[in-house]
Design an enzyme around this catalytic site. Structure first.
Site, PDB file in Angstrom:
ATOM      1  CG  HIS A   1      -1.893   0.941   1.383  1.00 36.05           C
ATOM      2  ND1 HIS A   1      -1.962   2.009   2.486  1.00 36.05           N
ATOM      3  CD2 HIS A   1      -2.882   1.422   0.362  1.00 36.05           C
ATOM      4  CE1 HIS A   1      -2.974   2.725   2.166  1.00 36.05           C
ATOM      5  NE2 HIS A   1      -3.512   2.297   1.152  1.00 36.05           N
TER       6      HIS A   1
ATOM      7  CD  GLU B   1      -3.276   1.517  -3.288  1.00 36.17           C
ATOM      8  OE1 GLU B   1      -3.967   2.337  -3.534  1.00 36.17           O
ATOM      9  OE2 GLU B   1      -2.202   1.801  -2.510  1.00 36.17           O
TER      10      GLU B   1
ATOM     11  CG  ASP C   1      -3.292   6.400  -4.009  1.00 36.99           C
ATOM     12  OD1 ASP C   1      -4.135   5.973  -3.747  1.00 36.99           O
ATOM     13  OD2 ASP C   1      -2.199   6.497  -3.249  1.00 36.99           O
TER      14      ASP C   1
ATOM     15  CG  HIS D   1      -3.762   8.848  -0.462  1.00 34.31           C
ATOM     16  ND1 HIS D   1      -4.417   9.386   0.239  1.00 34.31           N
ATOM     17  CD2 HIS D   1      -4.510   7.645  -0.798  1.00 34.31           C
ATOM     18  CE1 HIS D   1      -5.565   8.801   0.487  1.00 34.31           C
ATOM     19  NE2 HIS D   1      -5.720   7.595  -0.091  1.00 34.31           N
TER      20      HIS D   1
END
Length: 258
Positions: A17, A50, A52, A65
């Site tokens: 993440h 993962e 953004d 993010h």
């Protein structure tokens, strides 16, 4: 047909993440979604990162993010108010800025799970990932934004599209199908997506249940749960049948689940 994003990787899938910020990295100022964080996830053995996508003022897609820089850097400006060069300077002591193009070029073995955060970034994300579609999954809370990125990838690329995970509309429809125990409605809700990426619960509402997992699997869709950092929760969810764990502690998850 299974998308290449899923093929040949170990299961359960561990999705790092926003990369990986270890305790040592944090002591040296490394922050999430930095070049160093992605490198650390790769070095730890994570197949998946993962991240953004936001767009800077000069039109560069960066891995970031929040819509603004405040939480991560202390700068109150929005990402779309600064240039990529500005952000590179700001991130210099925090693990380094990483653009989407740099991420794909610098880590050719990593499979990326990309959440399109800004509406203005969708088309550009699609164009950038098109040549790498075999190792990219595109998602967004906004299904319109997700579809816009996929459409841009299809227009630009000459091969397979990126994999994709359903947004809020897909999840809401699926939860409705689960509540009335309708596998038919569940398959309809999940049409066109490869994965379902959800939190285990939202407030009092439990989202991840055995029935939801069964319906997703019956539709050929994987279930990935975010953001799980406790080893006990990781093993419990995998035992329940989830296919992937999105975690800030990819190093821990790899040790526990492999």
């Amino acid at each position: 047909m299974t998308h290449p994003w899923f093929a040949g990787a170990e299961r359960p899938r561990v999705l790092a993440h926003r990369g990986l910020v270890t305790a040592d990295g944090a002591r040296h100022g490394v922050v999430e979604n930095s070049f160093a964080a992605v490198a650390a996830a790769h070095a730890a053995g994570a197949d998946y990162v993962e991240s953004d996508c936001h767009l800077t003022r000069d039109g560069v897609v960066v891995l970031f993010h929040d819509p603004d820089l405040a939480r991560v850097t202390g700068d109150p400006r929005r990402v779309d108010e600064v240039t990529a060069r500005d952000l590179e300077f700001i991130m210099a002591g925090r693990g380094g800025l990483i653009t989407l193009e740099q991420a794909l070029d610098s880590f050719p073995a990593v499979r990326f799970n990309l959440d399109v955060k800004a509406e203005g970034a969708a088309e550009k994300v699609g164009r950038i990932v098109a040549p790498h579609a075999h190792r990219v999954l595109v998602t967004s809370f906004s299904d319109d934004r997700r579809r816009a990125a996929l459409a841009a990838a299809a227009t630009t690329g000459d091969g397979i599209p990126p994999a994709t995970s359903g947004g809020t509309t897909v999840v809401t429809r699926l939860l409705g199908a689960v509540s009335v125990r309708s596998g038919r409605l569940a398959r309809r809700a999940l049409a066109g997506v490869d994965a379902l990426q959800v939190p285990e619960r939202r407030g009092r509402l439990r989202i991840v249940t055995p029935r939801l997992i069964d319906y997703a699997h019956a539709a050929g869709v994987e279930v990935h749960v975010w953001t799980i950092n406790d080893p006990g929760d990781m093993t419990r969810l995998v035992a329940m049948g989830v296919d992937g764990i999105v975690t800030d502690r990819a190093d821990v998850a790899l040790g526990v689940l492999r």
